[in-house]
Structures are given as C-alpha cells and as structure tokens.
Design an enzyme around this catalytic site. Structure first.
Site, PDB file in Angstrom:
ATOM      1  N   ASP A   1     -13.327  -3.561  -1.246  1.00  0.00           N
ATOM      2  CA  ASP A   1     -13.050  -3.170   0.141  1.00  0.00           C
ATOM      3  C   ASP A   1     -14.331  -3.304   0.963  1.00  0.00           C
ATOM      4  OD1 ASP A   1     -10.366  -2.321  -0.468  1.00  0.00           O
ATOM      5  OD2 ASP A   1     -11.202  -0.508  -1.337  1.00  0.00           O
TER       6      ASP A   1
ATOM      7  N   ASP B   1       0.880  -1.169   0.000  1.00  0.00           N
ATOM      8  CA  ASP B   1       0.000   0.000   0.000  1.00  0.00           C
ATOM      9  C   ASP B   1       0.919   1.221   0.000  1.00  0.00           C
ATOM     10  OD1 ASP B   1      -2.036  -1.796   0.266  1.00  0.00           O
ATOM     11  OD2 ASP B   1      -2.677  -1.149   2.254  1.00  0.00           O
TER      12      ASP B   1
END
Ligand code: 1PR
Length: 523
Positions: free
Chosen positions: A379, A224
């Site tokens: 998500d 990330d």
C-alpha cells in the site's frame, strides 16, 4: 465415491467442491488402508515437494500410494500430485519422490517471472478421453515454479510453453496427472475433471498441437470487505483508502454474491481483502472464513484472501501464529494468502541485518504452502522530493511533477490500511519480499485508489524492475483502455480493479472483450 488424498497442506476444499459440483461424493483418506481400498484416487498436491514427501512418509502413505499406481487403478494427480510421481525434485534434492515414473522435477530456468502463474494453453500429445467435449484451445490455470521432466516422453499428455515447452500433464494407462489445476480452471477445468470422473472413454480427443501456447494476462476482481457500523459484512470501496461516505461505510454489495457475479463474467481470479484485518483478528472474525467457504463452492477460479495474517495473542492469552491463520484461510477455500502490514514489519527487521530467520510469516507460509501461495499486498503512497538523494530510499524520476514542481518521488510503504507511513520504499520492500520467499506482489497505490485515473505506470515499472516474481497492477482502473495501457506499457502479469466493477461502470466481460484482439487474455 472418489477417494481424496489430503495430506494436510493447501487448499483441497476447492478440489472437493469441484468434484461435488459434478455430482460425485468424496471420501478423504484417513489412513493407508483407505488408499489400498480406493477405486478412484484424486491426489491434489499443494505446497512444497519436500514437505509433501515428508508427510507422505510420516503418515505411511508413500508405499500404498506407489502400489496403487503400479496396479494401474484410476488416479488423478494435480500439481504436486503430478510431481510426486517422479524420482525427485530440485526443490528438495535430499528427498526421493515416489519414483512411479522415471525423470525429475526441475525449476523453470526462464527469463520470465517465476512462478509461472496464470492461464495457459495445452498442446495435446496423446489421444485422451480427458479432453472430450473441449475445443482444445481452452486455457487452464497454472501456478508453479517447478515442472516435470519425464525420461520417457511418451507419457506426456500435454505440453505447454513458458519460455520453453514443458510437460504439463501425463497419462500412463489409468494414471493421469496435470500440472495445471482443473478445479481452478473454470468451466473447461470442470469439464476435464468430469471426463475423468465419469470414465467415459468413448470420445477420445486426438493429438492436437495448436502452436506455441501463451500465458494470458489476468484480470482480477478485488473485493475490499469489512463490517459496517450495523454489523453487516459488506464489500466496500474507498477513495484513496477512505471508505466512508457521509460518515457511513460505503456498502457496494455482499461478498459471496459479488464474487459469484465476477466469476460468471469471466474474472480470472477473485481477491478478498479484509481491510480491517489489522485490528480484527481473522480467526475471531469468522464471517470472512464463511465467505471463503461459500464462495469456493461455486467459484472455480483462484481465490486470494488478505487481511490480518500475523501472529496474534487473544485476550485469554492464547497465541496463534500467522501460519495458523493462513492455514485456516487455506482450509476455508483460499488458494493464496496476501500479507500486508505484517510483511512491512517483517522486511524492516530483515533489512536491519540482512539475515533470514526462517521464522517470519512470509518464510513459514512459503515453506509449507509454497512460494506461489504467498502474495504481498503493498500500500504505497507517493512522496515527492526535490532531488534523487534527498532521502535514503529508492527514488524515481517522475513525469507527473509534485505540488512544488518536484520531479522526483519515492513510494512510501504504509501499514494498517494506509494509516501509518514507514521509512521503507515500495521498491526495496518488494525486492526483500521476494528474497524472503513471496511468490507474487499485489501492488496497490493509495494515490490512484478509487480515482478512475488509470494505473500508476511509474510505480508498476519501478517495482517490476526490482523483482522476478509476478506483479499484479492495482488501483485506479477507470475504463477498459486502462487495462490495455497497463499491459502494453508495463510488464505486469495481471491487473486488478474494484470500483469500476462494483459500481457497474463496466463488467469484467466488457474489459475482456475490449482486450481480446489487443492483449493475450483468457476468453
Ligand atoms: O495489512 O495484512 O491486515 O491486510 C489488509 C489489506 O487490506 C491490505 O491488502 C490492504 O491493501 C487492504 N486495505 C486496507 N485498508 C484499505 C482501504 O481501502 N481502506 N484496501 C485496504 C486496499 C486496495 C485495493 C483496491 C484497489 C483497486 N484496497 O485492493 O481494491 O486499489 O481499487 P480501484 O480499482 O477501485 O481503484 P493486512
């Protein structure tokens, strides 16, 4: 000097990087004469058969290419560069292939996830210098929904099993072409490519049938990435998507260095997620593109990049399409792009009337670069409900009761890095993405992210049951046992982790060593 036939679709940078890492120089084809005058031609085909053939004709490359092949000069085709040699493909029935070899290209008809994505083995059908120095039991990276069916089986160089045995490479004189990607197959792939480039015809690897080949489960390291408050691009990691610690963005290292480390440890793929892509436009956020360019120079496994893939208009009124953003990522070294927030909005529109416009980012990128190049990053967050019909969403019964003892939950899709929940559940969403042409699902789970508590198997099984494309299980890995658990208790094709690798609680190598005698993996 290697001549590279780049027809403008897909990631040729990794092929160039792989060839250059072997000490050769590459010249890209600019016009038909470059094909006519080539000594050694490499043709990496990525994307869709139809658009490839159209471009080859538009650029007047098809005829000189066929003449080159017929003259039996050294040729190495990769993926679509193999399929192009045949008479036609089910993928684009109205367009003929080059017809250098008799036979067709067929879609996999298997009771398994399609595309066939991942590392699989080879049964060598002909003696070939290509395999010199290899054991013969190495795995190579495949990503395709179609495979060639030669009329004359004697051209088969290798066969691979996926549901059934298919021809995974051909050899006819100096013409070689592989369905797998040597440039994405780590050291084994580089060796194979090096054997072709060096023209060492001494060491012929004889016919070698090792039994049924098996597709490996993949271990993916995820980075990330975002800019911290000091303006540095860093790898970060959240707890349930909160990446700040005492107010600062957690800094766990530099993206290129970490990717290199995970490649060295044996990661089967590397994924970069530009986690602030929803507010920063990637084409203005050039460091991310630079990260890809640098990484792809030394990392020879597939690279996925996500974050900010959507239509965008900058402050000067200039508009960019999601396809253009994706194209820039592919040119910089990505093999797949991952779409998050925008995919949710696309599916919400799609589900209103159940009409495919053909214009959404998912459809457009899949059409040009192939379904396998489009990953959808989900998500989701658990929302507990009292009964299965409490909400108009796909609800599952859960063995992990909610705060008030609820036995049911649904998985709410979110956008903008979990900041905004939508009236769409992850199961419906994943199914719709497949209908629109996505090739793979990256299934995160906000509840588990960064917790080390293990993957959310209920979520994974529910989504896996709704799609036939591969699913990457993500979020919550805390130890090697969790990888075993997800592969034994779900049908997920791969598992992704971030925190445990960044914090060096374990390495990719340790996970693979642990799994070695339990699960089919690439060693
Ligand atoms: O919405 O298309 O711009 O894409 C943004 C991308 O960034 C999405 O793929 C979204 O998942 C990701 N993202 C956005 N915000 C965050 C955040 O953490 N604040 N990261 C974020 C998502 C989740 C996983 C993570 C696993 C494994 N990260 O990729 O790596 O949960 O973690 P673990 O092993 O440590 O548990 P768009």
């Amino acid at each position: 000097m290697i001549t590279l036939l780049d027809y403008g679709a897909g990631n040729v940078r990794s092929v160039i990087n792989a060839i250059e890492s072997l000490g050769e120089t590459v010249k890209a084809v600019q016009n038909a004469d470059d094909i006519r005058h080539a000594d050694k031609l490499v043709f990496p085909g990525v994307g869709a058969f139809g658009s490839m053939m159209q471009i080859l004709h538009q650029k007047n490359y098809a005829k000189p290419l066929l003449e080159y092949l017929q003259s039996n000069r050294p040729f190495f085709g990769i993926c679509l560069g193999l399929q192009a040699l045949f008479e036609g493909s089910e993928e684009a029935p109205d367009l003929a292939g080059l017809g250098f070899l008799q036979g067709t290209v067929k879609r996999f008809s298997v009771d398994l996830a399609v595309p066939h994505i991942g590392w699989n083995g080879l049964n060598i059908q002909q003696a070939s210098p290509l395999f010199g120095g290899l054991q013969g039991n190495e795995k190579f990276y495949f990503v395709h929904s179609y495979h060639v069916v030669p009329k004359d089986d004697t051209v088969a160089l290798t066969k691979t099993d996926y549901g059934y045995s298919f021809v995974s490479s051909i050899q006819k004189g100096n013409i070689v072409a592989t369905q797998f990607h040597p440039e994405k197959s780590g050291q084994a792939g580089l060796r194979l490519l090096g054997n072709y480039l060096s023209r060492q015809r001494k060491e012929e690897k004889p016919l070698q049938i090792t039994g049924k080949t098996k597709l490996s489960k993949r271990i993916i390291a995820c980075l990330d990435v975002r800019t911290n408050d000091h303006g540095d691009l860093v790898v970060t990691k959240g707890d349930q998507y909160d990446v700040r610690e005492e107010g600062d963005v957690r800094n766990l290292g530099k993206p290129v260095e970490l990717a290199q480390r995970y490649y060295g440890e044996g990661a089967d793929e590397i994924t970069f997620l530009n986690i602030t892509g929803f507010r920063d436009f990637p084409l203005e956020d050039m460091p991310m593109l630079e990260v890809l360019k640098q990484t792809s120079k030394n990392v020879f496994v597939p690279l996925t990049i996500g974050g900010g893939i959507r239509n965008f208009t900058d402050q000067n009124g200039k508009s960019y399409s999601a396809l253009e953003v994706a194209a820039e990522y592919f040119r910089s070294g990505a093999d797949k792009v991952s779409i998050g927030s925008d995919a949710v909005l696309i599916v919400e529109e799609y589900l209103k009337n159940n009409i495919k416009t053909g214009k959404s980012a998912i459809e457009e990128i899949a059409r040009v670069y192939g379904n396998q190049a489009v990953v959808i990053s989900i998500d989701p967050r658990r929302v507990y409900v009292a009964s299965p019909d409490a909400v108009p969403h796909q609800v599952i019964q859960t063995s992990i009761p909610g705060p008030n003892g609820e036995q049911y939950c649904w998985y709410q899709c979110t956008i903008k890095g979990g900041r905004e929940g939508r009236e769409l559940d992850a199961i419906t969403f994943a199914h719709a993405c497949e209908e629109l042409g996505a090739g793979e699902i990256l299934l995160n789970c906000i509840d588990r992210d960064g917790t080390n508590a293990g993957f959310d198997l209920e979520l994974i099984n529910a989504v896996k049951g709704a799609v036939s494309i591969p699913v990457i299980a993500s979020s919550g890995a805390g130890c090697a046992e969790h990888f075993q658990e997800v592969f034994v208790k779900s049908e997920a094709e791969s598992a992704l982790a971030a925190g445990i690798f960044h914090r060096q609680e374990t390495t990719v190598g340790d996970v693979k060593n642990y799994l070695a005698d339990k699960v089919e993996i690439r060693s």
